[in-house]
Every structure is written in C-alpha cells, then in structure tokens.
Design a protein around this motif. Sequence first.
Motif, PDB file in Angstrom:
ATOM      1  N   GLU A  13     -33.003 -22.311  18.475  1.00  0.00           N
ATOM      2  CA  GLU A  13     -31.516 -21.879  18.099  1.00  0.00           C
ATOM      3  C   GLU A  13     -30.817 -22.034  19.474  1.00  0.00           C
ATOM      4  N   ALA A  14     -31.301 -21.483  20.656  1.00  0.00           N
ATOM      5  CA  ALA A  14     -30.426 -21.916  21.660  1.00  0.00           C
ATOM      6  C   ALA A  14     -30.430 -23.165  22.233  1.00  0.00           C
ATOM      7  N   ALA A  15     -31.446 -23.872  21.904  1.00  0.00           N
ATOM      8  CA  ALA A  15     -31.427 -25.221  22.306  1.00  0.00           C
ATOM      9  C   ALA A  15     -30.511 -26.391  21.805  1.00  0.00           C
ATOM     10  N   TRP A  16     -29.522 -25.730  20.686  1.00  0.00           N
ATOM     11  CA  TRP A  16     -28.578 -26.708  20.032  1.00  0.00           C
ATOM     12  C   TRP A  16     -27.455 -26.778  20.972  1.00  0.00           C
ATOM     13  N   VAL A  17     -27.224 -25.878  21.992  1.00  0.00           N
ATOM     14  CA  VAL A  17     -26.084 -25.976  22.788  1.00  0.00           C
ATOM     15  C   VAL A  17     -26.267 -27.243  23.701  1.00  0.00           C
TER      16      VAL A  17
END
Length: 503
Positions: free
Chosen positions: A144-148
Amino acid sequence: MSARSYTVAFEGVDAHLVEVQCAITPGMPAFSIVGLPDKAVSEARERIRAAMNALAIALPSKRITVNLSPADLPKEGSHFDLPIAIALLAVLDIIPKDAAETTLALGELSLDGTLIPVTGALPAAMTAARENRRLLCPAASGPEAAWVGATEVIAPLGLTEALRHFTGQTPISPSQPGEVIKDDSLKDLRDVKSQYRAKRALEIAAAGRHHLLLIGTPGSGKSMLAARMPSILPPLTPEEALETSMIHSIAGLLDQGGISRARPFREPHHTASMPAIVGGGRRAQPGEISLAHNGVLFMDEFPEFTRNVLETLRQPIETGRVLVSRANAHVSYPCKFSLIAAANPCRCGFMYDPAQACARVPVCGKEYLDRISGPLMDRLDLRPEVPPVEFQDLDRPADGETSATVAARVARALVFQSKRFAGAGDIRTNADLQGKQLEEVATPDAEGRELMLMAAEKFNITTRGYHRILRISRTIADLDESPEVLGPHVAEALSYRIVRENE
C-alpha cells in the motif's frame, strides 16, 4: 544517552510528522511515554517490553523516557509501537542512530515481536517522501505504501528482520506497489427495461457529477438504476485514485495494499447514524460521504433517514468538504461525490396508482416528501420520476443502450470539461462551477436565456436552483458536443426539476 526516530500523527487524511525522542537516565527503573499519548500509545511500553524480551534484549535497570514531539499534538493509535522500539534500539546502540533518524516508522508490535499492519500507511508514505526519509512499516502495509513511489519502503515481518536490516546482516528489498484491483461486478444499464428518461438523467449526472433524486413506486427500478451508475463512469485518474485511496487507507479499507481505479459506490442503510454518514467517532474517522469521494453515494429510502443526517448533507454537497468537529479533534475530509437519492412518492408508495393508493392521497405524498427540506431539495439537481414498468415491456428483449455506449459519451463530455478547466484549481467538472466561471462557460444563448427567465418567474426558482440549471445545461451541451449552451439544452435541464409547492 538519547536517540530519536520519526513517525506520524493522523489528523484526517493529513499525517503530521512526530519526533520520537528516547532517553535513558539514572534513577529508579521506569518506562514512561509523554507527549499527550492516548491509552493505546501508553500501553505500547508493555508490548515493547515483551517484544524486546522475545528478541533476548534486556532493557537496562534505569529510567527510560520517551517524548513524542510536538507534545501538544494528540497521539492516537497503536502505530507508535514500532517508532518507539526503533528509538529505544538506537539509544541502546543496537542499531545505528543515523539510520533511526532517517527513518519514518509506523506499526503495531505483537508480544513475540512480529509486526501487525495498521491503517494510514499511504498518507504516512506521503509524509515520508515530503520529509525525504525512508518508510519502515509492517510487511502487510508495504504494498500500500509503495504506491507513493517517491520514497523507499522497507516492510519487515517483525522487529527481528528490521534489526537485521539496520545492522546490515540481512537487507530487505524495498516493497513494490500492490496490484490494481479490477472491479468485475459492474452491471449493465441495458438490464433496466424501459425507463429511458431516468437513464438519460443518470447519464447527465455521471457526465457532470450532478446530484440525482429518483422518485417512483416500489419496484420501478430505482435501485437497479443507481447500481448501474458505476458502469457508466470513467476510471479514476491517477490523482483521483491516490486521493480516494488515502481516505480508504485511514479507514482501513485497502485490501492487500491494492488500489482500485473504479470509482467508489457507497450505499449506507437508512438507519445509519450521523457519525457513520458524515464522519466522527472516537478518532474522527471518515464517514460514508468521504468514502464516496470521487464516486457515488446512493441513499435509498431517502426520506427515511433521520432529519439530522439529511440536514448535515447540505454543506458537504455545496462545498465538497466536511468538517468533523469533536471535543478533541477538528478534522476536515474531502467529499466530492455524486449523490443518488431514491424515494417513494408517499409512505405506502402507490400514490400514482388509483387501484392501490390510500385514502389520504395527495396529502400523504406531500407529508412524506416534506421530510426532505426545501434547501436540501434545492441542492438535488435532477429529479426525474420513475414510473412503474408495464408488464408487456418486461417480456420484450432488452433494446436500450449498453453501459459501454453511454460510458463513451460520458467520457467524451468529461474530456471536454478537463480541457476547459485545465489549470482551474479544484474545478474538475461542471458541478464545481461557481460565480464568474459559471457565467463564462454556461451562459445560454438568447433562446435559452428567455426560457430561463420565463421558468424563473413561473416556478419561483431560487438563485441556487438557477445556477444548478445552468450547470446541468452546460453538461447536456457537453454530451451533445456543443460549444454553446442552446435553448434545447436549457429546456431539457428544466424538465428534470420536479416542482414542489414550497419552492
């Protein structure tokens, strides 16, 4: 002996940077956490003690003090466990202090040292990117966080793996973004027999993000129509997908770190409370109107919602934001959604059927729809009636347009709007038009102005209603690929405004 790490405190979709300062000083053995922590944060010391013990790390018999700075910002949630543990490992010289200081961490610790996923990984990653730090989070939150994409995301399974990564024994590869979730549940508009006028209103609402009220007898197809709205809407743009996913991340609704490009479709029950619809609760969580941001909010049995719930919709509909005010929190959430409301014409629902209508017609219908206040009704742009479908129409094969055909027209209309409003800030669709910009792009020709003047005088249209008719006319013109708003566009827009006695 002191060290520091970093984490975030959430205020709506905003993640504020928090510095976690840890110091070990002589004195009676104690473990204190200060800086306005809530109960979950205060209990972190017991989880950290157990996790350290599981790693065979003995805490010194001294006074351990953890300060969460800024001290006047409320700290809520179990995600403070990991950053406190990282600062404590750094002050014990188990991991390098510079590695701890360049890391923004969040995650809950279990008693055996494994990391439990927490909400808010996406906005936390946004803050980490802004502060030029790497993000440390549980393995389940990494995709989820890697989408940034603008910061390195390290997602270990537990505290042991994090320790080995920081000491260089077993480096962890950065997390990759989760999968784009495909929505295979879209329903075709062609399934709805007849109801051509209501379908047209649905198309206009989709093309301009207008609000729609469907009034019809039970079983006439109101819910079927609303359920097919997502099938004629275009996918979320990358910017919109990130906006929407940040809200869903705070609410804990992202599944396996995947982000959906389908527009949200929320349909709360009419017994839902005001905090459930608008937002609130102990941590001022987003409500249904914010979870529907950039999508559709379907409210069936609209007059059956409590009056407080209905009246609180007025400002969010107008401004596209909602302020959740509580004793310890004032949080603002975006909520630009298209509202589809469905209602029966009266309490029994058969006011238009002489064979089944009750003896109180038409008084019962007026009393029932009067539960929707005049100011709220004025904010509902399109109000088509949905008559019962004739039995002979049910036996005929489907002959209407498919969702794909309608979606193509809607997409073209939205492309016109995106080009028109390029560089116009928050204005993305015709529903966002205000003041001078509305006059510039939606002023009709002479025939349309004359028609508007006649309608305003005859039906006592309010100023808000007048502006909403202009916006609808502009959307109809976009669907016709017309650069100007013409008389027929205004006439069609006026035909979708059901006139009530109190307007």
